[in-house]
Design a protein around this motif. Structure first.
Motif, PDB file in Angstrom:
ATOM      1  N   LYS A  67       0.815  -1.236   0.000  1.00  0.00           N
ATOM      2  CA  LYS A  67       0.000   0.000   0.000  1.00  0.00           C
ATOM      3  C   LYS A  67       0.844   1.279   0.000  1.00  0.00           C
ATOM      4  O   LYS A  67       0.561   2.214  -0.715  1.00  0.00           O
ATOM      5  N   SER A  68       1.880   1.330   0.858  1.00  0.00           N
ATOM      6  CA  SER A  68       2.799   2.478   0.788  1.00  0.00           C
ATOM      7  C   SER A  68       4.222   1.954   0.890  1.00  0.00           C
ATOM      8  O   SER A  68       4.435   0.831   1.352  1.00  0.00           O
ATOM      9  N   ALA A  69       5.182   2.746   0.446  1.00  0.00           N
ATOM     10  CA  ALA A  69       6.572   2.283   0.441  1.00  0.00           C
ATOM     11  C   ALA A  69       7.092   2.175   1.874  1.00  0.00           C
ATOM     12  O   ALA A  69       7.001   3.135   2.638  1.00  0.00           O
ATOM     13  N   PRO A  70       7.613   1.021   2.275  1.00  0.00           N
ATOM     14  CA  PRO A  70       8.120   0.863   3.651  1.00  0.00           C
ATOM     15  C   PRO A  70       9.355   1.745   3.889  1.00  0.00           C
ATOM     16  O   PRO A  70      10.162   1.920   2.988  1.00  0.00           O
ATOM     17  N   THR A  71       9.447   2.306   5.086  1.00  0.00           N
ATOM     18  CA  THR A  71      10.644   3.072   5.444  1.00  0.00           C
ATOM     19  C   THR A  71      11.616   2.123   6.119  1.00  0.00           C
ATOM     20  O   THR A  71      11.266   1.474   7.109  1.00  0.00           O
ATOM     21  N   ILE A  72      12.812   2.056   5.581  1.00  0.00           N
ATOM     22  CA  ILE A  72      13.810   1.135   6.137  1.00  0.00           C
ATOM     23  C   ILE A  72      14.956   1.963   6.721  1.00  0.00           C
ATOM     24  O   ILE A  72      15.851   2.389   6.004  1.00  0.00           O
ATOM     25  N   ALA A  73      14.908   2.203   8.028  1.00  0.00           N
ATOM     26  CA  ALA A  73      15.990   2.946   8.674  1.00  0.00           C
ATOM     27  C   ALA A  73      17.063   1.988   9.182  1.00  0.00           C
ATOM     28  O   ALA A  73      18.234   2.339   9.290  1.00  0.00           O
ATOM     29  N   SER A  74      16.645   0.767   9.491  1.00  0.00           N
ATOM     30  CA  SER A  74      17.600  -0.246   9.935  1.00  0.00           C
ATOM     31  C   SER A  74      17.112  -1.600   9.427  1.00  0.00           C
ATOM     32  O   SER A  74      15.966  -1.726   8.976  1.00  0.00           O
ATOM     33  N   LEU A  75      17.968  -2.625   9.511  1.00  0.00           N
ATOM     34  CA  LEU A  75      17.560  -3.941   9.027  1.00  0.00           C
ATOM     35  C   LEU A  75      16.408  -4.508   9.873  1.00  0.00           C
ATOM     36  O   LEU A  75      15.636  -5.334   9.404  1.00  0.00           O
ATOM     37  N   GLN A  76      16.300  -4.043  11.110  1.00  0.00           N
ATOM     38  CA  GLN A  76      15.203  -4.492  11.974  1.00  0.00           C
ATOM     39  C   GLN A  76      13.843  -4.070  11.412  1.00  0.00           C
ATOM     40  O   GLN A  76      12.836  -4.726  11.640  1.00  0.00           O
ATOM     41  N   ASP A  77      13.834  -2.957  10.675  1.00  0.00           N
ATOM     42  CA  ASP A  77      12.567  -2.484  10.099  1.00  0.00           C
ATOM     43  C   ASP A  77      11.972  -3.472   9.112  1.00  0.00           C
ATOM     44  O   ASP A  77      10.795  -3.382   8.759  1.00  0.00           O
ATOM     45  N   PHE A  78      12.787  -4.412   8.669  1.00  0.00           N
ATOM     46  CA  PHE A  78      12.288  -5.429   7.744  1.00  0.00           C
ATOM     47  C   PHE A  78      11.159  -6.240   8.346  1.00  0.00           C
ATOM     48  O   PHE A  78      10.305  -6.746   7.636  1.00  0.00           O
ATOM     49  N   SER A  79      11.181  -6.363   9.678  1.00  0.00           N
ATOM     50  CA  SER A  79      10.185  -7.218  10.326  1.00  0.00           C
ATOM     51  C   SER A  79       8.755  -6.706  10.085  1.00  0.00           C
ATOM     52  O   SER A  79       7.804  -7.441  10.273  1.00  0.00           O
ATOM     53  N   ARG A  80       8.606  -5.461   9.644  1.00  0.00           N
ATOM     54  CA  ARG A  80       7.256  -4.940   9.397  1.00  0.00           C
ATOM     55  C   ARG A  80       6.752  -5.266   7.988  1.00  0.00           C
ATOM     56  O   ARG A  80       5.591  -5.080   7.681  1.00  0.00           O
ATOM     57  N   ILE A  81       7.673  -5.748   7.136  1.00  0.00           N
ATOM     58  CA  ILE A  81       7.272  -6.079   5.763  1.00  0.00           C
ATOM     59  C   ILE A  81       6.707  -7.496   5.748  1.00  0.00           C
ATOM     60  O   ILE A  81       7.305  -8.407   6.317  1.00  0.00           O
ATOM     61  N   PRO A  82       5.539  -7.691   5.126  1.00  0.00           N
ATOM     62  CA  PRO A  82       4.970  -9.052   5.122  1.00  0.00           C
ATOM     63  C   PRO A  82       5.855 -10.046   4.354  1.00  0.00           C
ATOM     64  O   PRO A  82       6.518  -9.674   3.380  1.00  0.00           O
ATOM     65  N   VAL A  83       5.830 -11.277   4.827  1.00  0.00           N
ATOM     66  CA  VAL A  83       6.632 -12.343   4.220  1.00  0.00           C
ATOM     67  C   VAL A  83       5.977 -12.804   2.911  1.00  0.00           C
ATOM     68  O   VAL A  83       4.758 -12.863   2.806  1.00  0.00           O
TER      69      VAL A  83
END
Ligand SMILES: [Zn+2]
Length: 442
Positions: A67-83
């Motif tokens: 729906k919107s572009a994920p903000t990736i400030a750190s590699l941990q932010d990946f956990s919010r992206i669906p698998v």
């Protein structure tokens, strides 16, 4: 002499003829593997962030899913992206392909389908070169040098057709193949004769196929020249089988893990303790059932992000395997993080009635070493309480082995389970010529 010629002359010529790029990437990988894990993490973050932005902009699948572009400030932010699952790839293959590429111009590959899901995946030419370079780097860890002749044990081996392929086979990939879809006495003794004549430097193949060939040579007392290195790939390597392979071919086995979808994921180095992740190209996460990260030493579901493939970006793709991450630094000095071990395919974990799971491979390994008389073993769980055991007896087999096996299974899965024991000459192969030691159909 031949090797020196290939290392300094024919390979660079080949690389240029083929558009270049592989050797430059190989040299770059050989530098970055010595970086600290922190610096490698920064490179991953930079590449992952770029890939996420690219995927959102150019792939309909990610635009609709995120729906919107994920903000990736750190590699941990990946956990919010669906698998992304295998089912997602199956249902949305075209929407995963970047609008910047025509699918006809991408390189396609079909995955095995032994878990019941056969998929088409695509990657672009630059990505293929990067994958080749990553393979060459770890081939080097195993003892390969440009020009080394490879003895490959493979299902439906490649036959060079075009002039380019023939040149390549003559000057670079000098290879001989034993077709693992036809492993019989004749083909194995013929191949041993070819090995004695040509003295290949490297041996390459699926772990269990290497074992079958090694065991055949051992039982017949057929000697082949020792090789510089052995690369085992594409499946689980059982310790007891590794020992037989190493004894017969006179060289340590370098175990490697990867898949068609993202290429090489991890490989052992000269230390043979755990596998280094291919961090420059693939961001690897280990997840618990609830999606939180597994801790070092704890088993988790392997989820990968391909940092190189713009043709069909795969972001947080659940490969379907389980592995154990580590914090340990390797004695070889490389900064690439370690995966302690691969514990198997998610689909190959056997289920207990209480919902807990057992890595089938571990159970097979345990019984192979503990019970005399079992040459090879495959456990198929048909129902929660119904098991089929396919057993290849070794020369010291007695009925006692069957009874002990029965007891181990009942202890693990309950006293009232049904067990069917089949004595077989060999384990059946999957269509892609791989073997599976445990199959869960529940
Ligand atoms: Zn190492």
């Amino acid at each position: 002499m031949w090797q020196a010629l290939c290392q300094y002359v024919t390979y660079p010529v080949w690389d240029v003829y083929d558009g270049g790029g592989r050797l430059a990437e190989l040299r770059s990988l050989q530098r970055s593997e010595r970086w600290t894990p922190e610096r490698l993490g920064e490179l991953q973050l930079e590449r992952a962030r770029a890939m996420v932005g690219y995927a959102y902009e150019h792939c309909r699948f990610y635009r609709e899913r995120w729906k919107s572009a994920p903000t990736i400030a750190s590699l941990q932010d990946f956990s919010r992206i669906p698998v992304v699952t295998k089912a997602d790839i199956g249902a949305h293959t075209n929407d995963l392909i970047s609008s910047q590429f025509e699918s006809a111009k991408l390189i396609g590959a079909k995955t095995g389908g032994s878990t019941g899901v056969a998929l088409r995946v695509y990657f672009d030419e630059d990505c293929q070169k990067a994958r080749n370079a990553a393979a060459m780097r770890t081939d080097g860890w195993a003892g390969w040098r440009p020009g080394s002749m490879i003895a490959g044990l493979w299902g439906t081996p490649p036959v060079p057709r075009t002039l380019k392929e023939k040149i390549r086979n003559t000057f670079h990939d000098r290879a001989i193949y034993l077709d693992t879809m036809r492993l019989d006495e004749q083909s194995m003794s013929d191949f041993a004769a070819t090995m004695r004549r040509l003295e290949p430097e490297m041996l390459f193949g699926h772990a269990h196929s290497l074992f079958i060939f090694a065991q055949f040579l051992q039982q017949r007392g057929i000697a082949v020249p020792a090789v510089d290195g052995i690369i085992s790939t594409s499946m689980m390597l059982i310790d007891s089988e590794r020992k037989v392979i190493e004894a017969v071919f006179g060289s340590p086995v370098t175990n490697r893990y990867g898949c068609e979808e993202v290429g090489l994921i991890a490989s052992e180095c000269e230390e043979h303790r755990g596998m280094h992740l291919n961090s420059e190209h693939v961001f690897v996460e280990f997840l618990r059932e609830d999606g939180s990260p597994a801790q070092p030493g704890e088993e988790g579901r392997i989820v990968v992000t391909d940092l190189m493939n713009k043709g069909m970006p795969l972001i947080r793709y659940a490969v379907g395997d389980m592995g154990v991450p580590s914090e340990r630094r390797c004695a070889c000095g490389r900064g690439l993080p370690i995966m302690e071990r691969l514990t198997g395919r998610t689909a190959d974990f056997l289920k207990r009635r209480d919902g807990s799971r057992v890595a089938g491979i571990s159970l097979v390994e345990k019984t192979l070493t503990a019970i005399p008389g079992i040459g090879q073993l495959q456990i198929v769980q048909e129902q929660l309480d119904e098991f089929v055991l396919n057993l290849v007896p070794s020369p010291d087999y007695t009925e006692q082995a069957g009874r002990e096996l029965d007891a181990v299974l009942r202890k693990e899965f309950g006293g009232d389970i049904r067990i069917q024991l089949n004595r077989v000459e060999r384990l059946a192969q999957e269509r892609n010529s791989k073997y599976r030691f445990s199959i869960c159909k529940v």
